[in-house]
Design a protein around this motif. Sequence first.
Motif, PDB file in Angstrom:
ATOM      1  N   LYS A 143       0.819  -1.216   0.000  1.00 50.06           N
ATOM      2  CA  LYS A 143       0.000   0.000   0.000  1.00 50.06           C
ATOM      3  C   LYS A 143       0.848   1.260   0.000  1.00 50.06           C
ATOM      4  O   LYS A 143       0.421   2.295  -0.517  1.00 50.06           O
ATOM      5  CB  LYS A 143      -0.919   0.012   1.225  1.00 50.06           C
ATOM      6  N   SER A 144       2.050   1.185   0.543  1.00 49.18           N
ATOM      7  CA  SER A 144       2.902   2.371   0.652  1.00 49.18           C
ATOM      8  C   SER A 144       3.723   2.627  -0.612  1.00 49.18           C
ATOM      9  O   SER A 144       4.361   3.674  -0.720  1.00 49.18           O
ATOM     10  CB  SER A 144       3.845   2.222   1.839  1.00 49.18           C
ATOM     11  N   MET A 145       3.716   1.715  -1.557  1.00 46.77           N
ATOM     12  CA  MET A 145       4.573   1.824  -2.744  1.00 46.77           C
ATOM     13  C   MET A 145       3.858   2.532  -3.893  1.00 46.77           C
ATOM     14  O   MET A 145       2.645   2.441  -4.033  1.00 46.77           O
ATOM     15  CB  MET A 145       5.018   0.427  -3.203  1.00 46.77           C
ATOM     16  N   THR A 146       4.672   3.221  -4.723  1.00 39.67           N
ATOM     17  CA  THR A 146       4.162   3.864  -5.928  1.00 39.67           C
ATOM     18  C   THR A 146       4.759   3.165  -7.142  1.00 39.67           C
ATOM     19  O   THR A 146       5.701   2.378  -7.027  1.00 39.67           O
ATOM     20  CB  THR A 146       4.548   5.354  -5.962  1.00 39.67           C
ATOM     21  N   ASP A 147       4.239   3.497  -8.320  1.00 37.84           N
ATOM     22  CA  ASP A 147       4.768   2.900  -9.546  1.00 37.84           C
ATOM     23  C   ASP A 147       6.240   3.253  -9.737  1.00 37.84           C
ATOM     24  O   ASP A 147       7.032   2.420 -10.187  1.00 37.84           O
ATOM     25  CB  ASP A 147       3.944   3.366 -10.754  1.00 37.84           C
ATOM     26  N   ASP A 148       6.621   4.467  -9.407  1.00 40.01           N
ATOM     27  CA  ASP A 148       8.022   4.875  -9.546  1.00 40.01           C
ATOM     28  C   ASP A 148       8.920   4.064  -8.605  1.00 40.01           C
ATOM     29  O   ASP A 148      10.044   3.725  -8.963  1.00 40.01           O
ATOM     30  CB  ASP A 148       8.185   6.366  -9.265  1.00 40.01           C
ATOM     31  N   ASP A 149       8.426   3.768  -7.411  1.00 44.57           N
ATOM     32  CA  ASP A 149       9.200   2.940  -6.481  1.00 44.57           C
ATOM     33  C   ASP A 149       9.457   1.560  -7.079  1.00 44.57           C
ATOM     34  O   ASP A 149      10.552   1.014  -6.962  1.00 44.57           O
ATOM     35  CB  ASP A 149       8.465   2.785  -5.147  1.00 44.57           C
ATOM     36  N   PHE A 150       8.427   0.993  -7.721  1.00 42.05           N
ATOM     37  CA  PHE A 150       8.588  -0.319  -8.344  1.00 42.05           C
ATOM     38  C   PHE A 150       9.564  -0.250  -9.516  1.00 42.05           C
ATOM     39  O   PHE A 150      10.333  -1.175  -9.735  1.00 42.05           O
ATOM     40  CB  PHE A 150       7.244  -0.863  -8.824  1.00 42.05           C
ATOM     41  N   ARG A 151       9.548   0.847 -10.270  1.00 42.24           N
ATOM     42  CA  ARG A 151      10.481   0.975 -11.402  1.00 42.24           C
ATOM     43  C   ARG A 151      11.922   0.977 -10.914  1.00 42.24           C
ATOM     44  O   ARG A 151      12.811   0.415 -11.558  1.00 42.24           O
ATOM     45  CB  ARG A 151      10.179   2.255 -12.180  1.00 42.24           C
ATOM     46  N   VAL A 152      12.173   1.620  -9.781  1.00 44.83           N
ATOM     47  CA  VAL A 152      13.526   1.665  -9.225  1.00 44.83           C
ATOM     48  C   VAL A 152      13.966   0.279  -8.772  1.00 44.83           C
ATOM     49  O   VAL A 152      15.141  -0.071  -8.869  1.00 44.83           O
ATOM     50  CB  VAL A 152      13.574   2.668  -8.039  1.00 44.83           C
ATOM     51  N   MET A 153      13.034  -0.527  -8.317  1.00 43.40           N
ATOM     52  CA  MET A 153      13.352  -1.853  -7.791  1.00 43.40           C
ATOM     53  C   MET A 153      13.483  -2.913  -8.886  1.00 43.40           C
ATOM     54  O   MET A 153      13.846  -4.047  -8.597  1.00 43.40           O
ATOM     55  CB  MET A 153      12.266  -2.289  -6.797  1.00 43.40           C
ATOM     56  N   GLU A 154      13.213  -2.565 -10.124  1.00 48.49           N
ATOM     57  CA  GLU A 154      13.239  -3.536 -11.226  1.00 48.49           C
ATOM     58  C   GLU A 154      14.673  -3.939 -11.541  1.00 48.49           C
ATOM     59  O   GLU A 154      15.583  -3.120 -11.569  1.00 48.49           O
ATOM     60  CB  GLU A 154      12.578  -2.918 -12.467  1.00 48.49           C
ATOM     61  N   HIS A 155      14.865  -5.235 -11.751  1.00 48.21           N
ATOM     62  CA  HIS A 155      16.172  -5.770 -12.134  1.00 48.21           C
ATOM     63  C   HIS A 155      15.947  -7.005 -12.994  1.00 48.21           C
ATOM     64  O   HIS A 155      15.327  -7.978 -12.545  1.00 48.21           O
ATOM     65  CB  HIS A 155      16.981  -6.123 -10.887  1.00 48.21           C
ATOM     66  N   ARG A 156      16.415  -6.946 -14.217  1.00 50.10           N
ATOM     67  CA  ARG A 156      16.301  -8.063 -15.161  1.00 50.10           C
ATOM     68  C   ARG A 156      14.864  -8.552 -15.314  1.00 50.10           C
ATOM     69  O   ARG A 156      14.585  -9.742 -15.322  1.00 50.10           O
ATOM     70  CB  ARG A 156      17.197  -9.214 -14.749  1.00 50.10           C
ATOM     71  N   ASN A 183      19.289   3.601 -12.471  1.00 54.37           N
ATOM     72  CA  ASN A 183      18.598   3.167 -11.250  1.00 54.37           C
ATOM     73  C   ASN A 183      19.448   3.416 -10.016  1.00 54.37           C
ATOM     74  O   ASN A 183      18.952   3.897  -8.995  1.00 54.37           O
ATOM     75  CB  ASN A 183      18.225   1.690 -11.332  1.00 54.37           C
ATOM     76  N   ARG A 184      20.748   3.096 -10.120  1.00 53.06           N
ATOM     77  CA  ARG A 184      21.651   3.344  -8.983  1.00 53.06           C
ATOM     78  C   ARG A 184      21.726   4.829  -8.676  1.00 53.06           C
ATOM     79  O   ARG A 184      21.694   5.241  -7.511  1.00 53.06           O
ATOM     80  CB  ARG A 184      23.046   2.789  -9.267  1.00 53.06           C
ATOM     81  N   LEU A 185      21.836   5.646  -9.721  1.00 47.64           N
ATOM     82  CA  LEU A 185      21.898   7.091  -9.513  1.00 47.64           C
ATOM     83  C   LEU A 185      20.611   7.617  -8.892  1.00 47.64           C
ATOM     84  O   LEU A 185      20.639   8.490  -8.018  1.00 47.64           O
ATOM     85  CB  LEU A 185      22.174   7.810 -10.840  1.00 47.64           C
ATOM     86  N   GLU A 186      19.494   7.076  -9.326  1.00 48.56           N
ATOM     87  CA  GLU A 186      18.209   7.505  -8.768  1.00 48.56           C
ATOM     88  C   GLU A 186      18.108   7.121  -7.293  1.00 48.56           C
ATOM     89  O   GLU A 186      17.644   7.920  -6.464  1.00 48.56           O
ATOM     90  CB  GLU A 186      17.062   6.883  -9.560  1.00 48.56           C
ATOM     91  N   GLN A 187      18.557   5.919  -6.945  1.00 51.88           N
ATOM     92  CA  GLN A 187      18.550   5.505  -5.544  1.00 51.88           C
ATOM     93  C   GLN A 187      19.471   6.390  -4.707  1.00 51.88           C
ATOM     94  O   GLN A 187      19.112   6.822  -3.611  1.00 51.88           O
ATOM     95  CB  GLN A 187      18.978   4.040  -5.415  1.00 51.88           C
ATOM     96  N   ASP A 188      20.669   6.683  -5.248  1.00 52.31           N
ATOM     97  CA  ASP A 188      21.589   7.574  -4.549  1.00 52.31           C
ATOM     98  C   ASP A 188      20.972   8.956  -4.370  1.00 52.31           C
ATOM     99  O   ASP A 188      21.117   9.581  -3.317  1.00 52.31           O
ATOM    100  CB  ASP A 188      22.909   7.703  -5.314  1.00 52.31           C
TER     101      ASP A 188
END
Length: 159
Positions: free
Chosen positions: A20-33, A107-112
């Motif tokens: 419930k606390s996650m957004t679509d952008d949060d999921f995009r950052v967490m995507e890997h392969r 993605n790494r830069l966005e997380q940083d």
Amino acid sequence: MANGQELAKENVDKFNDWLKSMTDDDFRVMEHRGSLKRKLVAKGCGFAVSVLRQNPKVRALFVDLEDDLRKRSILPPLKEKESPNKDESQELDQDEAKRGTQAAHANRLEQDNIELKAKVAKLTAEKEKLEQELEKTGRKLNRLDAFNTALAEVGRLPR
């Protein structure tokens, strides 16, 4: 101490609360392969990665989540595995590899960037607090200085 069934239910609740606390952008950052990073999902939920594999309800919710994200084009569609018996040579698409590397770097830069924004906000709040304390101390020092001057004029200096 909670038994296994109670712990499993707690983990399902943790997963649903996190979801419930996650957004679509949060999921995009967490995507890997092509799927979500399970380590980040588990960390966000507050349980071990093994829960995503061993708890059937959490595993089903996670699979449903990834399917839903694929339908909404947040995650890329699953690729069908090619049979290893093909005689055609499999050449690595350099452009695709470069895009993947650039996406991972982005993605790494966005997380940083997110982490640094949080640090900046925290430091700004601390700075404001210190400035308020400094202002209080300055006012107190001015009052004491005025009191000291008044005592000196009267001729009663403290020892």
